[in-house]
Design a protein around this motif. Sequence first.
Motif, PDB file in Angstrom:
ATOM      1  N   ALA A 176      -2.196   9.627   5.059  1.00 30.36           N
ATOM      2  CA  ALA A 176      -2.823   8.913   6.181  1.00 30.36           C
ATOM      3  C   ALA A 176      -2.980   7.425   5.864  1.00 30.36           C
ATOM      4  O   ALA A 176      -2.746   6.550   6.712  1.00 30.36           O
ATOM      5  N   VAL A 177      -3.397   7.134   4.622  1.00 30.70           N
ATOM      6  CA  VAL A 177      -3.538   5.733   4.211  1.00 30.70           C
ATOM      7  C   VAL A 177      -2.192   5.006   4.281  1.00 30.70           C
ATOM      8  O   VAL A 177      -2.080   3.870   4.769  1.00 30.70           O
ATOM      9  N   ALA A 178      -1.129   5.681   3.779  1.00 29.33           N
ATOM     10  CA  ALA A 178       0.203   5.075   3.808  1.00 29.33           C
ATOM     11  C   ALA A 178       0.661   4.829   5.244  1.00 29.33           C
ATOM     12  O   ALA A 178       1.200   3.759   5.574  1.00 29.33           O
ATOM     13  N   VAL A 208       0.813  -1.221   0.000  1.00 27.48           N
ATOM     14  CA  VAL A 208       0.000   0.000   0.000  1.00 27.48           C
ATOM     15  C   VAL A 208       0.850   1.275   0.000  1.00 27.48           C
ATOM     16  O   VAL A 208       0.564   2.214  -0.770  1.00 27.48           O
ATOM     17  N   PRO A 209       1.896   1.419   0.844  1.00 30.92           N
ATOM     18  CA  PRO A 209       2.696   2.654   0.795  1.00 30.92           C
ATOM     19  C   PRO A 209       3.333   2.918  -0.569  1.00 30.92           C
ATOM     20  O   PRO A 209       3.491   4.082  -0.962  1.00 30.92           O
ATOM     21  N   LEU A 210       3.714   1.842  -1.290  1.00 32.90           N
ATOM     22  CA  LEU A 210       4.266   2.048  -2.633  1.00 32.90           C
ATOM     23  C   LEU A 210       3.210   2.612  -3.576  1.00 32.90           C
ATOM     24  O   LEU A 210       3.472   3.535  -4.366  1.00 32.90           O
ATOM     25  N   ILE A 211       2.008   2.038  -3.488  1.00 35.40           N
ATOM     26  CA  ILE A 211       0.916   2.559  -4.317  1.00 35.40           C
ATOM     27  C   ILE A 211       0.574   3.983  -3.896  1.00 35.40           C
ATOM     28  O   ILE A 211       0.320   4.865  -4.745  1.00 35.40           O
ATOM     29  N   ALA A 212       0.601   4.217  -2.575  1.00 42.52           N
ATOM     30  CA  ALA A 212       0.319   5.565  -2.071  1.00 42.52           C
ATOM     31  C   ALA A 212       1.353   6.562  -2.576  1.00 42.52           C
ATOM     32  O   ALA A 212       1.020   7.714  -2.884  1.00 42.52           O
ATOM     33  N   PRO A 224       3.807   3.957 -11.670  1.00 46.71           N
ATOM     34  CA  PRO A 224       3.546   2.679 -10.985  1.00 46.71           C
ATOM     35  C   PRO A 224       4.590   1.610 -11.290  1.00 46.71           C
ATOM     36  O   PRO A 224       4.956   0.814 -10.429  1.00 46.71           O
ATOM     37  N   PHE A 225       5.105   1.592 -12.509  1.00 45.71           N
ATOM     38  CA  PHE A 225       6.045   0.545 -12.916  1.00 45.71           C
ATOM     39  C   PHE A 225       7.452   0.819 -12.390  1.00 45.71           C
ATOM     40  O   PHE A 225       8.220  -0.119 -12.158  1.00 45.71           O
TER      41      PHE A 225
END
Length: 595
Positions: free
Chosen positions: A77-79, A50-54, A296-297
């Motif tokens: 906050a999500v990360a 999740v932190p990477l996506i965040a 993203p990649f």
Amino acid sequence: MSPPDAAGHHENPGAAPQAKVALGDLLAPVRSRLLLACLLEAIGALAKVVPLIALVELARELLRDPVREERVWAVVAVAAGALLLRLLTSGAALTLTHLADSAFQFDVRRRAARRLGHVPLGWFTDRSSGRVKKALTDDVADLHHLVGHAYLELTTAIVAPSAALVYLLVSDWRLTLLTLLPVLVGVIQYSLMMRGQEEQMERYQRSIAGVSAAAVEFVDGIAVVKTFGQAGHAHTRFTRAAESFVTDFWEWVRGMLRGSTVAELALAPFTTLLAALVAGAAFVQAGWVPPADVLPFLVVGVAVAGPFLELNYAYQHLVSARHAAGNIQRLLSTETLPPAPDAPAIPVDARVRFAGVRFGYSGGAEVIRGVDLDLRPGTVTALVGPSGAGKSTLAALLARFWDPTEGHITIGGADLREMAQLTLYQQVGMVLQDIRLVHDSVRENIRMAREGASEEEVIAAARAANIHERIMALPRGYDSVHGEDANLSGGEAQRVAIARALLADTPVVILDEATAYADPDSETAIQNALSRLAVGRTLLVIAHRLRAVTDVDQICVVNDGRIVERGDHHSLLAREGLYAELWGAQEALAEGRTS
């Protein structure tokens, strides 16, 4: 793929199913805890992505004009929440697996103690003791990493890249395929490398076994080969075995070196990053995607490739654990003595009888061939004969180190197989050649014979065994610990063992050449102690020096597993048989030493 370690952990194709079953059986008591831990670790692995996506979403948001501040803080906050969740779930999972590992080790050792408490005492040779040590220390340690860590690592190595892969496919399936093309190359390369490895592993094992055998032979026999001028010959055998191992190992490694290098380079994170950069730049230049869609990649793509190397290492740990589980399971499956009946037999006196006794070690030739022997209470019977005749085996059968394959042995009319184990060892005591004192005080070494014995009884037994004065001369007397401040000679250790036998006060006693390792100063003291031990008891003595048993009640000459002569010293000499030959040979040897 890395080669197996020096301990020889590798998978034998024929034994693989049994090893898997053994591992499953051993882990059954903690399986539910391991499953819960893996579930928590899977949640943590998802939170890890999740932190990477965040980070990607945060970058996209910061590139917007105007920047939505509330959106930025929501992503942060999500990360942060994902990182906290990762910390909590992974910590809980690791705690669970280590608690499971403690329970597993306790269960294995408890099962081993119960099992080994019912195996024949004759099973406990140096070889089997080494097997116990390896199974309960080395092999349990190998399983520690699997239970405590490897399952969690395997879960993360599967879940995290799977989640990352789904996110990348949703972002752009074309860039996903190009970014992960090196990963596909690495996986295919590893698959090709695995072909034919079983035969190479077998050769590796044979080579390393040859080196080990040659090293043991060289070290153990160094004194002999030097004495006879053969050190160079022994050294040559060791060198030849070592060179053969190096040759086989290098051929194996050389065959894998190029493929392993290609595979590890293909799976390296920087290779994935490079593929993402090249593919992303090409797509942006062609106008197929905006620059932000390449993020993203560059950020998440690395999370897909890295765990493949961890999967390879986790597989090696799994192979090692299966090998270890097989060893432990074989130990836990060791054949035990048949249990006593529900109503165990009780001896009525100390009369010992061997009736038609035959015995052969498992898988070996018969070593006792139809022995009938009667030991009356209060008498001394000596077993004599050539080395390897079966004397010690007969004595071991009386102590129920093994059970006869035919016939029966009774004490006071009770068959040994029908007696409770506690009752048997309240009837039979032993003083053997090879005395083993435990790492404890001298007092407790003597008190092992009778746990509740008082201090006065321990001292009385030590006095009767002519060892009290030596114990009092130790730094802490009876509190001195064997192996620390109680360094006893062979003869002194024998007298401690005699004190133990005196304290046990069993009506039947087995003496296996109790003065074999005694120095001249100790021998007289031991003989005097043995005289006290013999009073009123049924004694079975194994003797190599015939002069030590000339006054016993009965001498039985054992040869090739049979009693070929029996009688007293004078009648056996008059018979001019095997006993007379042995006597003459020993007397001639003694005269040669004194002349």
